[in-house]
Design a protein around this motif. Structure first.
Motif, PDB file in Angstrom:
ATOM      1  N   GLU A  68       0.834  -1.207   0.000  1.00  0.00           N
ATOM      2  CA  GLU A  68       0.000   0.000   0.000  1.00  0.00           C
ATOM      3  C   GLU A  68       0.872   1.261   0.000  1.00  0.00           C
ATOM      4  OE1 GLU A  68      -3.924   1.250   2.421  1.00  0.00           O
ATOM      5  OE2 GLU A  68      -2.127   1.043   3.663  1.00  0.00           O
ATOM      6  N   GLN A  69       1.968   1.216   0.741  1.00  0.00           N
ATOM      7  CA  GLN A  69       2.865   2.371   0.831  1.00  0.00           C
ATOM      8  C   GLN A  69       3.481   2.738  -0.515  1.00  0.00           C
ATOM      9  OE1 GLN A  69       3.461   4.282   3.771  1.00  0.00           O
ATOM     10  NE2 GLN A  69       1.625   3.120   4.240  1.00  0.00           N
ATOM     11  N   ILE A  70       3.645   1.765  -1.417  1.00  0.00           N
ATOM     12  CA  ILE A  70       4.217   2.068  -2.735  1.00  0.00           C
ATOM     13  C   ILE A  70       3.126   2.138  -3.815  1.00  0.00           C
ATOM     14  CG2 ILE A  70       6.478   1.113  -2.156  1.00  0.00           C
ATOM     15  CD1 ILE A  70       5.662  -1.332  -3.988  1.00  0.00           C
ATOM     16  N   GLY A  71       1.863   2.191  -3.382  1.00  0.00           N
ATOM     17  CA  GLY A  71       0.762   2.314  -4.326  1.00  0.00           C
ATOM     18  C   GLY A  71       0.417   1.027  -5.050  1.00  0.00           C
ATOM     19  N   LYS A  72       0.729  -0.112  -4.451  1.00  0.00           N
ATOM     20  CA  LYS A  72       0.485  -1.410  -5.093  1.00  0.00           C
ATOM     21  C   LYS A  72      -0.317  -2.343  -4.183  1.00  0.00           C
ATOM     22  CE  LYS A  72       3.124  -0.802  -8.801  1.00  0.00           C
ATOM     23  NZ  LYS A  72       2.709  -1.028 -10.175  1.00  0.00           N
ATOM     24  N   ALA A  73      -1.335  -1.811  -3.535  1.00  0.00           N
ATOM     25  CA  ALA A  73      -2.147  -2.626  -2.624  1.00  0.00           C
ATOM     26  C   ALA A  73      -2.761  -3.820  -3.339  1.00  0.00           C
ATOM     27  CB  ALA A  73      -3.238  -1.779  -1.981  1.00  0.00           C
ATOM     28  N   GLU A  74      -3.093  -3.652  -4.631  1.00  0.00           N
ATOM     29  CA  GLU A  74      -3.703  -4.754  -5.382  1.00  0.00           C
ATOM     30  C   GLU A  74      -2.761  -5.951  -5.510  1.00  0.00           C
ATOM     31  OE1 GLU A  74      -1.363  -2.483  -8.361  1.00  0.00           O
ATOM     32  OE2 GLU A  74      -2.701  -1.865  -6.755  1.00  0.00           O
ATOM     33  N   VAL A  75      -1.466  -5.696  -5.496  1.00  0.00           N
ATOM     34  CA  VAL A  75      -0.488  -6.794  -5.547  1.00  0.00           C
ATOM     35  C   VAL A  75      -0.614  -7.645  -4.291  1.00  0.00           C
ATOM     36  CG1 VAL A  75       1.982  -7.364  -5.544  1.00  0.00           C
ATOM     37  CG2 VAL A  75       1.116  -5.562  -7.047  1.00  0.00           C
TER      38      VAL A  75
END
Length: 134
Positions: A68-75
């Motif tokens: 989430e911190q790197i904008g990739k919560a979907e991963v």
């Protein structure tokens, strides 16, 4: 740590060593302290799994937060859903989604179960996550 992890099931020692080497091939760093951590570097370290040698269990608490911190919560969501399906478990959250753990029958999944097939399915999930983050 591998000796401690495989003490109760010595037949998985080679699978464990091979699995960890293949994680490294995918770009994951296996960090060893009191635990084994599978970390991927993407601007910051993302801990995809903490393996506790003494209990043989796997914790996924931090992967969602760091993705989430790197904008990739979907991963993290895809990885956790896949891992839950793999072990027949469920995803438990802290209410804010930041801490998400896989639980099977009321506890964390067992490492030996995750690598029963040589870790192929788990490696596929890790590889897909790494590819999406890159």
């Amino acid at each position: 740590l591998i000796t401690v992890l495989t003490r109760s099931n010595p037949s998985i020692e080679m699978k464990t060593r091979t699995f960890l080497a293949r994680c490294a091939d995918l770009g994951f760093r296996v960090e060893t302290k009191k635990t084994l951590m599978l970390k991927f570097r993407a601007g910051r370290n993302i801990n995809f799994a903490t393996i506790y040698p003494e209990t043989g269990t796997v914790d996924t608490s931090y992967v969602y937060y760091f993705c989430e911190q790197i904008g990739k919560a979907e991963v993290a969501e895809q990885y956790l859903q896949g891992l839950a399906r793999l072990v027949g478990g469920e995803i438990l959250t802290d209410g804010e989604k930041r801490t998400q753990r896989i639980f099977v029958n009321g506890g964390p999944p067992r490492f030996d179960r995750l690598i029963a097939d040589g870790g192929e399915q788990w490696l596929a999930l890790l590889g897909a996550a790494a590819s999406t983050i890159r």
